[in-house]
Write a protein that holds these residues in place. Structure first.
Motif, PDB file in Angstrom:
ATOM      1  N   ASN A 117      -2.738  -9.856  16.852  1.00 26.49           N
ATOM      2  CA  ASN A 117      -3.377  -8.795  16.074  1.00 26.49           C
ATOM      3  C   ASN A 117      -2.528  -8.358  14.890  1.00 26.49           C
ATOM      4  OD1 ASN A 117      -5.706  -8.676  17.565  1.00 26.49           O
ATOM      5  ND2 ASN A 117      -5.049  -6.957  18.818  1.00 26.49           N
ATOM      6  N   LYS A 118      -1.217  -8.385  15.039  1.00 24.22           N
ATOM      7  CA  LYS A 118      -0.350  -7.943  13.942  1.00 24.22           C
ATOM      8  C   LYS A 118      -0.630  -8.736  12.673  1.00 24.22           C
ATOM      9  CE  LYS A 118       3.533  -6.020  16.526  1.00 24.22           C
ATOM     10  NZ  LYS A 118       4.976  -6.055  16.775  1.00 24.22           N
ATOM     11  N   GLU A 119      -0.711 -10.059  12.786  1.00 26.27           N
ATOM     12  CA  GLU A 119      -0.969 -10.894  11.613  1.00 26.27           C
ATOM     13  C   GLU A 119      -2.326 -10.588  11.002  1.00 26.27           C
ATOM     14  OE1 GLU A 119      -0.329 -15.155  11.669  1.00 26.27           O
ATOM     15  OE2 GLU A 119       1.316 -14.878  13.095  1.00 26.27           O
ATOM     16  N   ARG A 120      -3.352 -10.455  11.850  1.00 28.90           N
ATOM     17  CA  ARG A 120      -4.708 -10.170  11.374  1.00 28.90           C
ATOM     18  C   ARG A 120      -4.764  -8.814  10.680  1.00 28.90           C
ATOM     19  NH1 ARG A 120      -8.795  -7.268  13.277  1.00 28.90           N
ATOM     20  NH2 ARG A 120      -7.779  -6.829  15.265  1.00 28.90           N
ATOM     21  N   LEU A 121      -4.112  -7.812  11.260  1.00 30.38           N
ATOM     22  CA  LEU A 121      -4.107  -6.467  10.686  1.00 30.38           C
ATOM     23  C   LEU A 121      -3.415  -6.447   9.320  1.00 30.38           C
ATOM     24  CD1 LEU A 121      -3.213  -4.406  13.883  1.00 30.38           C
ATOM     25  CD2 LEU A 121      -5.450  -4.563  12.783  1.00 30.38           C
ATOM     26  N   ILE A 122      -2.270  -7.097   9.236  1.00 30.90           N
ATOM     27  CA  ILE A 122      -1.516  -7.130   7.973  1.00 30.90           C
ATOM     28  C   ILE A 122      -2.326  -7.840   6.891  1.00 30.90           C
ATOM     29  CG2 ILE A 122       0.537  -8.094   6.855  1.00 30.90           C
ATOM     30  CD1 ILE A 122       2.024  -7.438   9.548  1.00 30.90           C
ATOM     31  N   LYS A 123      -2.995  -8.928   7.250  1.00 36.14           N
ATOM     32  CA  LYS A 123      -3.813  -9.652   6.282  1.00 36.14           C
ATOM     33  C   LYS A 123      -4.942  -8.762   5.767  1.00 36.14           C
ATOM     34  CE  LYS A 123      -6.318 -13.935   5.593  1.00 36.14           C
ATOM     35  NZ  LYS A 123      -6.751 -15.210   6.160  1.00 36.14           N
ATOM     36  N   LYS A 124      -5.583  -8.023   6.663  1.00 30.19           N
ATOM     37  CA  LYS A 124      -6.668  -7.124   6.262  1.00 30.19           C
ATOM     38  C   LYS A 124      -6.153  -6.016   5.342  1.00 30.19           C
ATOM     39  CE  LYS A 124     -10.942  -5.472   8.026  1.00 30.19           C
ATOM     40  NZ  LYS A 124     -11.875  -5.490   9.115  1.00 30.19           N
ATOM     41  N   VAL A 125      -4.986  -5.470   5.643  1.00 29.71           N
ATOM     42  CA  VAL A 125      -4.389  -4.423   4.801  1.00 29.71           C
ATOM     43  C   VAL A 125      -4.054  -4.979   3.421  1.00 29.71           C
ATOM     44  CG1 VAL A 125      -2.324  -2.974   4.506  1.00 29.71           C
ATOM     45  CG2 VAL A 125      -3.537  -3.000   6.697  1.00 29.71           C
ATOM     46  N   ASN A 126      -3.509  -6.174   3.369  1.00 29.67           N
ATOM     47  CA  ASN A 126      -3.120  -6.770   2.085  1.00 29.67           C
ATOM     48  C   ASN A 126      -4.317  -7.088   1.187  1.00 29.67           C
ATOM     49  OD1 ASN A 126      -0.331  -6.594   2.285  1.00 29.67           O
ATOM     50  ND2 ASN A 126      -0.228  -8.450   3.530  1.00 29.67           N
ATOM     51  N   ASN A 127      -5.530  -7.155   1.757  1.00 30.80           N
ATOM     52  CA  ASN A 127      -6.733  -7.420   0.965  1.00 30.80           C
ATOM     53  C   ASN A 127      -7.382  -6.155   0.407  1.00 30.80           C
ATOM     54  OD1 ASN A 127      -6.678 -10.224   1.151  1.00 30.80           O
ATOM     55  ND2 ASN A 127      -7.681 -10.192   3.152  1.00 30.80           N
ATOM     56  N   ILE A 128      -6.806  -4.990   0.673  1.00 37.14           N
ATOM     57  CA  ILE A 128      -7.366  -3.725   0.200  1.00 37.14           C
ATOM     58  C   ILE A 128      -7.285  -3.662  -1.325  1.00 37.14           C
ATOM     59  CG2 ILE A 128      -6.971  -1.223   0.127  1.00 37.14           C
ATOM     60  CD1 ILE A 128      -6.045  -1.419   3.047  1.00 37.14           C
ATOM     61  N   GLU A 129      -8.370  -3.197  -1.941  1.00 38.10           N
ATOM     62  CA  GLU A 129      -8.400  -2.963  -3.383  1.00 38.10           C
ATOM     63  C   GLU A 129      -8.706  -1.500  -3.633  1.00 38.10           C
ATOM     64  OE1 GLU A 129     -10.894  -5.712  -5.435  1.00 38.10           O
ATOM     65  OE2 GLU A 129     -10.002  -7.442  -4.451  1.00 38.10           O
ATOM     66  N   CYS A 130      -8.326  -1.014  -4.801  1.00 33.73           N
ATOM     67  CA  CYS A 130      -8.469   0.404  -5.133  1.00 33.73           C
ATOM     68  C   CYS A 130      -9.555   0.632  -6.173  1.00 33.73           C
ATOM     69  CB  CYS A 130      -7.149   0.952  -5.673  1.00 33.73           C
ATOM     70  SG  CYS A 130      -5.820   0.890  -4.481  1.00 33.73           S
ATOM     71  N   SER A 131     -10.339   1.689  -5.963  1.00 27.40           N
ATOM     72  CA  SER A 131     -11.344   2.117  -6.944  1.00 27.40           C
ATOM     73  C   SER A 131     -11.892   3.470  -6.506  1.00 27.40           C
ATOM     74  CB  SER A 131     -12.490   1.101  -7.043  1.00 27.40           C
ATOM     75  OG  SER A 131     -13.205   1.069  -5.826  1.00 27.40           O
ATOM     76  N   GLY A 132     -12.547   4.151  -7.406  1.00 30.67           N
ATOM     77  CA  GLY A 132     -13.257   5.372  -7.067  1.00 30.67           C
ATOM     78  C   GLY A 132     -12.408   6.627  -7.096  1.00 30.67           C
ATOM     79  N   CYS A 133     -13.007   7.694  -6.572  1.00 32.06           N
ATOM     80  CA  CYS A 133     -12.380   9.023  -6.536  1.00 32.06           C
ATOM     81  C   CYS A 133     -11.526   9.183  -5.280  1.00 32.06           C
ATOM     82  CB  CYS A 133     -13.459  10.094  -6.578  1.00 32.06           C
ATOM     83  SG  CYS A 133     -14.393  10.097  -8.120  1.00 32.06           S
TER      84      CYS A 133
END
Length: 191
Positions: A117-133
């Motif tokens: 799970n650690k690898e999967r979680l880190i990969k998901k976090v690293n794919n986060i993009e920023c936008s909005g308020c």
């Protein structure tokens, strides 16, 4: 600067909210100074006296600002922080990651920690993009609602970690009002 401390003497529970406001220059922004808020929320449970060592589990609710103002270094630092947390959790620990911008999203529902799970979680976090308020209040309220749903495990410490630049521009935007609402919501967990 706003500060609130409430104590429940009868149950020896303590809830503490602190906000400190300061100003700092940000590179790449038109505004000379942007407001930053630091808020710490802590809960101290009843002291247990025992001859045997009690090992507690930790449940971490990471509340992450993914608004447009977090682009660049702020989100990189937050992703690195989350990766550090994930890599240092014990097998009995759990994590949930809530993101907020104009909307609030439970990016990663409550998950048991193990090596896969650690690898999967880190990969998901690293794919986060920023936008909005920045709906900071929405992210915090969601974490408290999730704790209320899960607050049944014994020997468990519930942790909320807020990662934000603190530029609240939607949802509850007033520091004192936010503290008042959070106090009420956290107090409801103690009943």
């Amino acid at each position: 600067m706003a500060s609130l401390v409430t104590e429940n003497i009868e149950n020896t529970n303590t809830i503490q909210f602190n906000t400190n406001t300061f100003y700092e220059n940000y590179d790449g922004y038109d505004d000379d100074k942007l407001k930053k808020i630091i808020m710490s929320i802590s809960y101290k449970g009843t002291e247990i006296k025992s001859d045997t060592e009690i090992k507690s589990n930790n449940i971490f609710y990471i509340v992450l600002d993914t608004s447009g103002s977090m682009q660049g270094n702020p989100i990189i630092y937050c992703k690195n922080t989350i990766e550090f947390i994930i890599n240092n959790l014990k097998k009995k620990d759990k994590i949930c990651i809530i993101t907020f911008n104009s909307d609030v999203d439970e990016l990663i529902s409550l998950t048991n920690i193990n090596e896969e799970n650690k690898e999967r979680l880190i990969k998901k976090v690293n794919n986060i993009e920023c936008s909005g308020c920045t709906n900071l209040s929405g992210g915090l309220f969601e974490s408290i609602a999730l704790i209320k749903e899960q607050n049944t495990e014994s020997n468990t410490i519930y942790n909320i970690i807020l990662l934000t630049d603190g530029i609240m521009n939607t949802g509850v935007k007033d520091d004192d009002q936010l503290i008042e609402i959070l106090t009420s919501k956290v107090n409801s967990l103690l009943i």
